[in-house]
Design a protein around this motif. Structure first.
Motif, mmCIF file in Angstrom:
data_model
loop_
_atom_site.group_PDB
_atom_site.id
_atom_site.type_symbol
_atom_site.label_atom_id
_atom_site.label_comp_id
_atom_site.label_asym_id
_atom_site.label_seq_id
_atom_site.Cartn_x
_atom_site.Cartn_y
_atom_site.Cartn_z
ATOM 1 N N GLY A 189 -44.375 -69.790 -51.529
ATOM 2 C CA GLY A 189 -45.465 -70.555 -51.095
ATOM 3 C C GLY A 189 -46.473 -70.626 -52.309
ATOM 4 N N TYR A 190 -46.461 -69.891 -53.291
ATOM 5 C CA TYR A 190 -47.206 -69.642 -54.357
ATOM 6 C C TYR A 190 -46.813 -70.773 -55.514
ATOM 7 N N CYS A 191 -45.542 -70.780 -55.554
ATOM 8 C CA CYS A 191 -44.823 -70.871 -56.782
ATOM 9 C C CYS A 191 -44.787 -72.502 -57.250
ATOM 10 N N GLY A 201 -38.108 -65.134 -67.906
ATOM 11 C CA GLY A 201 -38.293 -65.452 -66.359
ATOM 12 C C GLY A 201 -37.394 -66.695 -66.145
ATOM 13 N N ALA A 202 -36.530 -66.737 -65.294
ATOM 14 C CA ALA A 202 -35.930 -67.864 -64.864
ATOM 15 C C ALA A 202 -35.962 -68.312 -63.344
ATOM 16 N N ALA A 203 -36.084 -69.453 -63.021
ATOM 17 C CA ALA A 203 -36.388 -70.076 -61.711
ATOM 18 C C ALA A 203 -34.960 -70.058 -60.804
ATOM 19 N N MET A 249 -36.424 -59.011 -67.968
ATOM 20 C CA MET A 249 -35.918 -59.989 -67.219
ATOM 21 C C MET A 249 -36.441 -60.285 -65.812
ATOM 22 N N THR A 250 -36.326 -61.426 -65.377
ATOM 23 C CA THR A 250 -36.699 -61.879 -64.031
ATOM 24 C C THR A 250 -35.882 -62.884 -63.613
ATOM 25 N N LEU A 251 -34.681 -62.846 -62.865
ATOM 26 C CA LEU A 251 -34.013 -63.793 -62.550
ATOM 27 C C LEU A 251 -33.406 -64.188 -61.019
ATOM 28 N N HIS A 299 -38.732 -57.800 -60.201
ATOM 29 C CA HIS A 299 -38.555 -58.338 -58.983
ATOM 30 C C HIS A 299 -39.733 -57.893 -57.986
ATOM 31 N N ASN A 300 -40.696 -58.840 -57.891
ATOM 32 C CA ASN A 300 -41.936 -58.529 -57.086
ATOM 33 C C ASN A 300 -41.747 -58.467 -55.466
ATOM 34 N N ILE A 301 -42.363 -57.484 -54.876
ATOM 35 C CA ILE A 301 -42.295 -57.587 -53.432
ATOM 36 C C ILE A 301 -43.185 -58.386 -52.767
ATOM 37 N N ASP A 302 -44.304 -58.755 -53.935
ATOM 38 C CA ASP A 302 -45.438 -59.825 -53.686
ATOM 39 C C ASP A 302 -46.419 -59.470 -52.798
ATOM 40 N N THR A 303 -46.040 -58.985 -51.595
ATOM 41 C CA THR A 303 -47.086 -58.952 -50.444
ATOM 42 C C THR A 303 -46.689 -57.597 -49.404
ATOM 43 N N GLU A 309 -34.060 -57.959 -48.623
ATOM 44 C CA GLU A 309 -33.320 -58.467 -49.752
ATOM 45 C C GLU A 309 -33.954 -58.198 -51.171
ATOM 46 N N ARG A 310 -35.175 -58.175 -51.122
ATOM 47 C CA ARG A 310 -36.186 -57.932 -52.236
ATOM 48 C C ARG A 310 -35.865 -56.320 -52.489
ATOM 49 N N ILE A 311 -35.990 -55.581 -51.436
ATOM 50 C CA ILE A 311 -35.768 -54.267 -51.701
ATOM 51 C C ILE A 311 -34.337 -53.787 -52.146
ATOM 52 N N GLY A 363 -46.963 -57.520 -57.325
ATOM 53 C CA GLY A 363 -47.162 -58.951 -56.268
ATOM 54 C C GLY A 363 -48.389 -59.653 -56.505
ATOM 55 N N ILE A 364 -48.716 -60.314 -55.435
ATOM 56 C CA ILE A 364 -49.923 -61.186 -55.701
ATOM 57 C C ILE A 364 -51.144 -60.934 -54.726
ATOM 58 N N VAL A 365 -52.236 -60.825 -55.363
ATOM 59 C CA VAL A 365 -53.436 -60.491 -54.515
ATOM 60 C C VAL A 365 -54.080 -61.925 -54.374
ATOM 61 N N LEU A 398 -53.649 -64.674 -57.504
ATOM 62 C CA LEU A 398 -53.039 -65.894 -57.249
ATOM 63 C C LEU A 398 -53.532 -67.176 -58.096
ATOM 64 N N VAL A 399 -52.869 -67.753 -58.892
ATOM 65 C CA VAL A 399 -53.221 -68.940 -59.571
ATOM 66 C C VAL A 399 -52.986 -70.082 -58.793
ATOM 67 N N PRO A 400 -54.237 -70.612 -58.008
ATOM 68 C CA PRO A 400 -53.882 -71.571 -57.292
ATOM 69 C C PRO A 400 -53.252 -72.893 -57.792
ATOM 70 N N LEU A 444 -48.302 -68.514 -69.316
ATOM 71 C CA LEU A 444 -47.462 -67.550 -68.436
ATOM 72 C C LEU A 444 -46.096 -68.033 -68.122
ATOM 73 N N LEU A 445 -45.667 -68.504 -67.009
ATOM 74 C CA LEU A 445 -44.356 -69.301 -66.989
ATOM 75 C C LEU A 445 -44.630 -70.629 -66.999
ATOM 76 N N THR A 446 -45.451 -71.207 -66.241
ATOM 77 C CA THR A 446 -45.620 -72.636 -66.132
ATOM 78 C C THR A 446 -47.507 -72.771 -66.134
HETATM 79 N N1 SAM Z 1 -37.532 -66.399 -59.602
HETATM 80 C C1 SAM Z 1 -37.628 -64.988 -59.949
HETATM 81 C C2 SAM Z 1 -38.478 -64.378 -59.010
HETATM 82 O O1 SAM Z 1 -39.168 -64.751 -57.828
HETATM 83 O O2 SAM Z 1 -38.384 -63.111 -58.817
HETATM 84 C C3 SAM Z 1 -38.689 -64.943 -61.269
HETATM 85 C C4 SAM Z 1 -39.793 -65.759 -61.623
HETATM 86 S S1 SAM Z 1 -41.227 -65.606 -60.562
HETATM 87 C C5 SAM Z 1 -42.253 -66.913 -61.041
HETATM 88 C C6 SAM Z 1 -42.200 -63.955 -60.960
HETATM 89 C C7 SAM Z 1 -43.374 -63.731 -60.166
HETATM 90 O O3 SAM Z 1 -44.471 -64.558 -60.529
HETATM 91 C C8 SAM Z 1 -43.588 -63.861 -58.761
HETATM 92 O O4 SAM Z 1 -42.782 -62.924 -57.742
HETATM 93 C C9 SAM Z 1 -44.854 -63.768 -58.224
HETATM 94 O O5 SAM Z 1 -45.343 -62.694 -58.226
HETATM 95 C C10 SAM Z 1 -45.485 -64.402 -59.634
HETATM 96 N N2 SAM Z 1 -46.128 -65.591 -59.513
HETATM 97 C C11 SAM Z 1 -45.545 -66.739 -59.364
HETATM 98 N N3 SAM Z 1 -46.408 -67.920 -59.164
HETATM 99 C C12 SAM Z 1 -47.360 -67.253 -59.213
HETATM 100 C C13 SAM Z 1 -48.905 -67.885 -59.151
HETATM 101 N N4 SAM Z 1 -49.000 -69.112 -58.807
HETATM 102 N N5 SAM Z 1 -50.142 -66.786 -59.092
HETATM 103 C C14 SAM Z 1 -49.688 -65.722 -59.288
HETATM 104 N N6 SAM Z 1 -48.453 -64.907 -59.446
HETATM 105 C C15 SAM Z 1 -47.430 -65.859 -59.418
#
Ligand code: SAM
Ligand code: DTB
Ligand code: SF4
Length: 357
Positions: A80-82, A121-123, A151-153, A174-178, A194-196, A213-215, A246-248, A318-320
């Motif tokens: 939901g953040y990406c 990083g790859a989407a 790498m994050t794939l 590989h983030n657990i995110d929350t 699955e993440r674990i 993860g993301i705060v 979080l980057v909104p 960053l990535l985008t």
């Molecule tokens: N697709 C791979 C994955 O999900 O593991 C790698 C890329 S993904 C963009 C890497 C991490 O970036 C995510 O797990 C998340 O924690 C972080 N991320 C993505 N979008 C973000 C956002 N809008 N704000 C903050 N963190 C973000």
């Protein structure tokens, strides 16, 4: 509270680094203990985190890292953040996997700008086997330049994790995110477990684990406690723990939700508390102040460094999403008297010595 960290004094010579299994590295944290850390008076929490930090790390050094999106957008997952999810209306266009030479060119620029670590990083939900030769060539090429590779794939099979390890990949992100209980509200296309599982594959292959993860996703403090708890009770702490704000991003579920409810944005003090809790519970890990610095004040970032963050992403992307940029960071480091980290990271160095990598 039972005392969280038994903090040994820094030795007189000012050296950092305790024995790998020193008593203050624990994996039996309870949620109550971590909640009690969050509840401490801010000054006390910061003091404790800074004490742990300087025992294990040099408090005036911060590692510089560079991120590159080697395959952008069109991701089938629905995080939901990406901005890169196919479900988002963010305007990010899907690209193919970059050519190896273009990635290596970008890495050389990062190295020349002082970066010690190059994260690619790859989407993807997971890499396809046909992509692996190019991925392996990227890892080998970047390593040959003397930088750490990450790498994050997405999810990995056992065979893919083994291939990456053989190529010499230093870290897999590989983030657990929350928290486990909030996970399903943020992502529906995969589960926390699955993440674990992927993290366990990475560990088993002998690659250093990068997981955080993301705060600021509208979660409760209890979720932040649960998030830190899940990482700090893994069999071995991740060597690297990115804490993103979080980057909104417009067009993503969470970006749009926060735009409508500006008060939902996390306050800086609570963000710093999360960094401090990560530092105290995972004393030897690199704690990475990752996404979200662009909209953070210099003062908030300084508090994060005091609380134990010791790595940042440099460059203006960053990535985008936009990042603070090299000039802003050089000015920040000068203002704070911080130096780019040159030394080997403590946990990684232990592991390299133990397994001969
Ligand atoms: N697709 C791979 C994955 O999900 O593991 C790698 C890329 S993904 C963009 C890497 C991490 O970036 C995510 O797990 C998340 O924690 C972080 N991320 C993505 N979008 C973000 C956002 N809008 N704000 C903050 N963190 C973000
Ligand atoms: C991590 O935890 N943060 C970085 C890295 N790992 C790959 C990614 C942040 C992405 C921020 C949003 C974007 O650029 O699209
Ligand atoms: Fe895909 Fe990763 Fe973005 Fe999720 S965070 S949508 S898996 S690129």
């Amino acid at each position: 509270m039972t005392n969280a960290a038994t903090i040994p004094a820094r030795d007189d010579a000012g050296s950092v680094g305790a024995a790998p299994n020193s008593v203050d590295v624990r994996t039996d944290w309870t949620r109550a203990e971590i909640a009690a850390l969050f509840d401490l008076p801010f000054t006390e929490l910061l003091f404790r985190a800074a004490e742990v930090h300087r025992h294990h790390h040099r408090p005036d050094e911060v590692q510089l890292c560079t991120l590159l999106s080697i395959k952008t957008g069109g991701c089938p997952e629905d995080c939901g953040y990406c901005a890169q999810s196919v479900k988002a209306h963010s305007g990010v266009e899907a690209t193919k996997l970059m050519e190896v030479q273009a990635v290596l060119q970008s890495a050389a620029q990062a190295r020349d700008a002082g970066s010690k670590r190059f994260c690619m990083g790859a989407a993807w939900r997971n890499p396809k086997d046909r992509d692996m030769p190019a991925i392996i060539a990227m890892v080998q090429g970047v390593r040959a330049m003397g930088m750490e590779t990450c790498m994050t794939l997405g999810m990995l099979s056992e065979a893919q994790a083994a291939q990456l390890a053989k190529a010499g990949l230093d870290y897999y992100n590989h983030n657990i995110d929350t928290s486990p209980e909030r996970y399903g509200e943020i992502i529906s296309t995969r589960s926390f477990d699955e993440r674990i599982d992927t993290l366990a594959q990475v560990r088993k292959a002998g690659i250093n684990v990068c997981s955080g993860g993301i705060v600021g996703m509208g979660e409760t403090r209890g979720d932040r406690v649960g998030f830190i708890h899940a990482l700090a009770t893994l069999e071995r702490h991740p060597e690297s723990v990115p804490v993103n704000a979080l980057v909104p991003i417009k067009g993503t579920v969470l970006g749009d939700m926060l735009a409508d409810t500006p008060l939902a944005k996390i306050d800086d003090i609570e963000f710093v508390r999360t960094v401090a809790a990560a530092r105290i519970t995972m004393p030897r890990s690199m704690v990475r102040l990752s996404a979200g610095r662009e909209s953070m004040s210099e003062t908030a970032q300084a508090l994060c460094f005091l609380a134990g963050a010791n790595s940042i992403f440099t460059g203006d992307r960053l990535l985008t999403a936009a990042n603070a940029g090299d000039d802003a960071d050089a000015a920040l480091f000068a203002r704070l008297g911080l130096k780019p980290m040159e030394a080997e990271e403590p946990m990684r160095a232990d592991k390299a010595a133990a397994c001969g990598r």
